[in-house]
Design a protein around this motif. Structure first.
Motif, short mmCIF file in Angstrom:
data_model
loop_
_atom_site.label_atom_id
_atom_site.label_comp_id
_atom_site.label_asym_id
_atom_site.label_seq_id
_atom_site.Cartn_x
_atom_site.Cartn_y
_atom_site.Cartn_z
N ARG A 93 -10.71 -13.49 -7.51
CA ARG A 93 -10.93 -14.81 -6.92
C ARG A 93 -10.90 -15.92 -7.94
N ASP A 179 0.59 -10.20 2.38
CA ASP A 179 -0.63 -10.79 2.94
C ASP A 179 -1.77 -9.80 2.79
N GLU A 181 -4.96 -10.27 2.60
CA GLU A 181 -6.14 -10.51 3.42
C GLU A 181 -5.98 -9.85 4.80
N MET A 182 -4.77 -9.97 5.35
CA MET A 182 -4.52 -9.38 6.66
C MET A 182 -4.60 -7.86 6.59
N GLY A 184 -6.51 -6.22 4.72
CA GLY A 184 -7.94 -5.92 4.74
C GLY A 184 -8.51 -6.02 6.15
N ALA A 185 -8.10 -7.05 6.89
CA ALA A 185 -8.63 -7.24 8.24
C ALA A 185 -8.18 -6.12 9.17
N ASP A 189 -8.93 -0.64 2.74
CA ASP A 189 -9.78 -0.97 1.60
C ASP A 189 -8.89 -1.49 0.47
N ARG A 306 -0.68 -15.96 0.50
CA ARG A 306 -2.11 -16.12 0.69
C ARG A 306 -2.85 -15.57 -0.51
N GLU A 627 -27.44 -29.60 -6.62
CA GLU A 627 -27.46 -29.28 -5.20
C GLU A 627 -28.78 -28.62 -4.82
N ARG A 631 -31.81 -29.86 -2.13
CA ARG A 631 -32.16 -29.12 -0.92
C ARG A 631 -33.63 -28.70 -0.98
#
Lengths: 633, 242
Positions: A93, A179, A181-182, A184-185, A189, A306, A627, A631
């Motif tokens: 990431r 893709d 991410e797809m 994974g969806a 794994d 993506r 932040e 809060r």
């Protein structure tokens, strides 16, 4: 030259094509799925050749050799899996180019690990048992092992093709390439898939290395030397395409073979030795292919890919505190030569750090706000350095005009020429083309002995007159570095800089509001190159000599590390990252015998602890604290 | 209402710093087809993605078949039997129809009460979508929008889900395909599947859904029986019509 000679070289080319294919194909597969440009691919290849050497010499015999190839493949695959699990998995990431830094750290660690285990002697392996002879072809003798190698490439290609087309694992790889991410969806794994893909790619590198053992000695320079070759194969073939990788390897190997076969020829009365072209042949092929087919021979224009990376934060102008801090640092820098009475090394180190700051800032300018990831920034540094050096040695100019006119002009010319091609590409393809141009400049300098001094370089380039005094030269470096950094900073916040950042964030929308995307990128490329040329000129007079090392790909990578160390998202990042890297390198070389590994580990810690660069992470923490304070608990 | 398959409590979601969903709560029973309605940008797709775990920054409780799935990775959610059909289809364009289906393949599974859930094979799916059966070797990139829409549904069904999150299946496809989607959803309902359908088109929702939730700016503004929403022209005008 006869037709027979040409044919014989063409057959030789087939064997080389297999080697080249094995170098690149694993990288291509890994990149396709993970979008990580694995700088450590050459290191994995190097491990393959060393492990195969150990097996062949310690176990010995046919089993030691052929079994060693299997052991190398499996062991390097396991090492690849481990690198993925321990390191890369944590940074998928992170910004894409940050991942480069991590894999580069692996290069450093593996390099010293290899040195520690196997020593720094070149190790020549045994010849392949059962294939020590040669076969007479076209009146010439061709080693049996070379004939074997001719078939290895296509065989591996077939196996991989079957794997990708006919197995579920292969289908998942191809789906994840598009893709992840797809995928994974749909219940796959990804972490496990990525580990397996890394193991596959690494295993192929290990296999390639192990098979190369009878052809070249195992040595410590393989890792970085091979990275260029591997990138070229992947980019020319098209990212993620294994057939393309073989095609690319074949074309490059055959062109090199042709150059060797042609040898010295006289064309229109000018004699030219074609075999000299072999050093640049692959990069010329790459430049041509990328200009004609920007996504490689078998690659397809990538639509929206993506990624998991977080979008970049916009750069902000420094607040009062940062500006105050910068003022204090500047004041300290101005009086630093006074300390040289107690610590004579201060000005020498100071000059190096300042030049690094200017070099890194110019690179950051095109990488950060420009969004163009240059892998060949050393070219402009080198053009500046050689421009200034040769202006003094060959042109008889004095220091100041050489530094202020010739150095930036030489870099300007190079950046204008190369940039014109580069801005027609984007992403990794652009990065690879900059690398290619960098290598071309390096090769020309290296081979044009009569003008550039070849591998000896240019010596005796010391500043004259007042500037001969180290302290005065230091102040000149400081003044030019500060001017250069301030100039680029001004540009980033000027309307042109806003346009440049708009182009980076969304070229289509930028074009739709009337921005000339390529022109803006080209101007940015030239600005960065020109400023970098000044840094190169300063470097030449600081060292008193210039060697092709000044332009080597290693320096381009150093620059990337500097920029990423400081963080891409802030203007002050490279100003800190450059000197910090220089300081780290300088102190580590002095203190630690395995400084590469130490530097690599430091980088790895930074990568894992500061995933947005040092400056970026500090800014991020400040924001997080603010932040949290806002809060209620 | 029958036993709850999916219950969502106070789901919040953010894109970066932008707060998109505000305390969304909803419930889907076994065999129920529920519409999640609202205008463009109301948060329908975001709700489905957040349930699936595809949105990094989220909070709230999501329970699926009695298990807390609110912190699970998307692939773990999918492996529990929650199928996701994305709005923009996301077909693997380099892969053929058969290969796309293979990527979606998961083992068969049972409901929490031990009864077997519907099992999907290529043959059954090709019976459901005859168009796909006619082109098993065609690459996804060479299919029409409607064919891709069928493939994306079929690909998710290959995972033998208990509940399908279906994101705007009627968007941007020809009327004949919309009709086919209606028939598909009805067929899936008959198989006993639960479906959470994100939809803007009330006529489509009317044809297949039992109940509805209506989102506006990330808040649930209305919930009830589908028939009641149809009768309530005031709510429709305030929250749905453009």
């Amino acid at each position: 030259m006869t037709i027979d000679a040409l044919l014989f070289q063409a057959l030789n080319g087939l064997a080389s094509a297999s080697s080249l294919f094995l170098i690149g194909v694993g990288l291509s597969i890994i990149f396709g799925v993970s979008r990580i440009v694995n700088m450590a691919h050459g290191s994995l290849y190097m491990l393959g050749i060393y492990i195969a050497y150990s097996c062949a010499t310690h176990i010995g015999g046919a089993f030691g050799f052929w079994g060693g190839i299997v052991i190398s493949t499996l062991l390097v695959a396991a090492i690849g899996a481990m690198i993925e699990i321990v390191l890369l998995r944590r940074i998928y990431r992170a910004p894409e180019l940050f991942q480069l830094l991590a894999t580069f750290a692996v290069v450093l660690v593996v390099s010293d690990l290899t040195l520690w285990i196997w020593g720094n002697e070149d190790l020549l392996g045994p010849r392949a048992p059962g294939m020590t002879g040669a076969v007479e072809i076209l009146g010439r003798r061709m080693p049996t092992y070379d004939i074997f190698m001719m078939f290895v490439g296509p065989a591996v290609l077939l196996v991989l093709y079957w794997l990708l087309a006919r197995t579920r694992f292969g289908r998942l790889i191809r789906a994840a390439t598009q893709d992840r991410e797809m995928v994974g969806a749909l219940g796959v794994d990804q972490a496990r898939l990525f580990t397996l893909v890394f193991a596959l790619g690494a295993g192929l590198a290990g296999l390639g290395g192990a098979l190369q053992l009878p052809r070249e000695p195992a040595n410590l320079a393989i890792d970085l030397n091979l990275i260029g070759d591997a990138f070229v194969v992947v980019v020319v073939g098209g990212m993620g395409s294994i057939t393309g990788a073989y095609l690319a390897a074949l074309i490059i190997a055959e062109i090199k073979a042709l150059c060797i076969a042609l040898g010295a020829q006289t064309i229109f009365g000018v004699s030219f030795n074609f075999s000299r072209l072999t050093l640049v042949a692959e990069f010329l092929v790459m430049a041509v292919v990328l200009i004609v087919r920007p996504y490689g021979l078998m690659g397809r224009a990538q639509g929206l890919i993506r990624t998991l990376a977080i979008p970049e934060e916009p750069v902000r102008a420094a607040d009062a505190m940062t500006k105050g801090l910068a003022g204090i640092v500047l004041a300290v820098l101005v009086v630093m030569p006074l300390a040289s009475a107690y610590w004579p090394y201060a000005t020498v180190l100071g000059i190096d750090m300042l030049i690094a700051a200017l070099f890194a800032t110019s690179l950051h300018f095109i990488k950060g706000p420009g969004g163009m990831h240059s892998f060949g920034h050393a070219a402009y540094f080198g053009l500046g350095a050689y421009g200034a050096g040769l202006a003094v040695k060959a042109g008889g100019l004095s220091t100041m005009p050489a530094l202020l006119v010739v150095a930036p002009l030489a870099a300007f010319a190079g950046a204008a020429l190369f940039g014109w091609f580069c801005v027609r590409l984007s992403g990794v393809y652009l990065a690879m083309l900059t690398l290619a141009f960098g290598q071309i400049v390096w090769s020309i300098v290296y081979q044009w002995e009569t003008f550039t001094g070849g591998s000896n370089g240019v010596v005796g380039v010391w500043p004259q007159g007042l500037l001969a005094d180290r302290s005065i030269y230091y102040w000149l470096v400081l003044a030019l570095t500060v001017s250069g950094v301030m100039f680029l900073r001004t540009v980033i916040f000027a309307p042109f800089g806003l346009g440049l950042r708009a182009v980076r964030d969304n070229p289509l929308r930028a074009a739709a509001i009337g921005l000339d995307v390529r022109r803006i990128q080209w101007i940015a490329f030239i600005l960065a190159g020109t400023v970098c040329g000044v840094a190169g000129g300063l470097y030449a007079f600081a060292k008193g000599s210039i060697s092709p090392e000044t332009i080597h790909v290693g320096r381009s990578i150093d620059g990337i590390v500097m920029v990423l160390l400081g963080g891409l998202q802030t203007v002050s990042g490279p100003v800190i990252g450059g000197p910090l890297f220089t300081l780290l390198q300088d102190t580590l070389i002095r203190q630690v015998s395995y400084w590469r590994a130490a530097l690599g580990i430091v980088i790895l810690i930074i990568v894992l602890v500061f995933p947005q660069g040092v400056v970026g992470s500090i800014a991020h923490w400040r924001q997080w604290l603010a932040e949290r304070a806002r809060r209620p608990a | 209402m029958s036993t709850s398959v999916l219950s969502v409590d106070n789901l919040n979601a953010w894109y970066g710093a932008a707060h998109i969903l505000f305390d969304v709560s909803l419930n889907i029973g076994r065999g129920e087809v529920v519409a999640l309605m609202g205008r463009n940008g109301a948060g329908k797709s975001t709700t489905l993605k957040a349930i699936m775990g595809l949105i990094e920054r989220r909070s709230g409780a999501v329970t699926f078949e009695g298990r807390d799935i609110s912190r699970l990775d998307p692939f773990r959610v999918a492996r529990l039997g929650l199928g996701y059909v994305p709005e923009d289809r996301r077909i693997f364009t380099e892969l053929t129809v058969n290969e796309n289906l293979d990527v979606g393949r998961q083992p068969s599974r049972t409901w929490s009460d031990g009864n077997p859930a519907p099992v999907w094979t290529e043959e059954r799916l090709f019976a459901l979508f005859p168009n796909l059966g006619a082109m098993p070797d065609r690459p996804g990139g060479q299919m029409s929008g409607g064919e891709q829409q069928m493939l994306t549904v079929a690909r998710t069904l290959m995972g033998n889900p208990l509940l399908v999150l279906l994101d705007e299946p009627s968007e941007g496809v020809a009327p004949v395909i919309v009709e086919q989607m209606v028939n598909t959803i009805v067929a899936l309902k008959q198989e006993g599947l639960s479906i959470l359908l994100s939809e803007q088109n009330i006529h489509f929702a009317e044809a297949v859904c039992d109940r509805a939730y209506v989102l506006e700016k990330g808040h649930i503004r209305w919930q009830g029986e589908m028939q009641a929403l149809l009768a309530d022209t005031e709510t429709q005008r305030a929250l749905l019509t453009i």
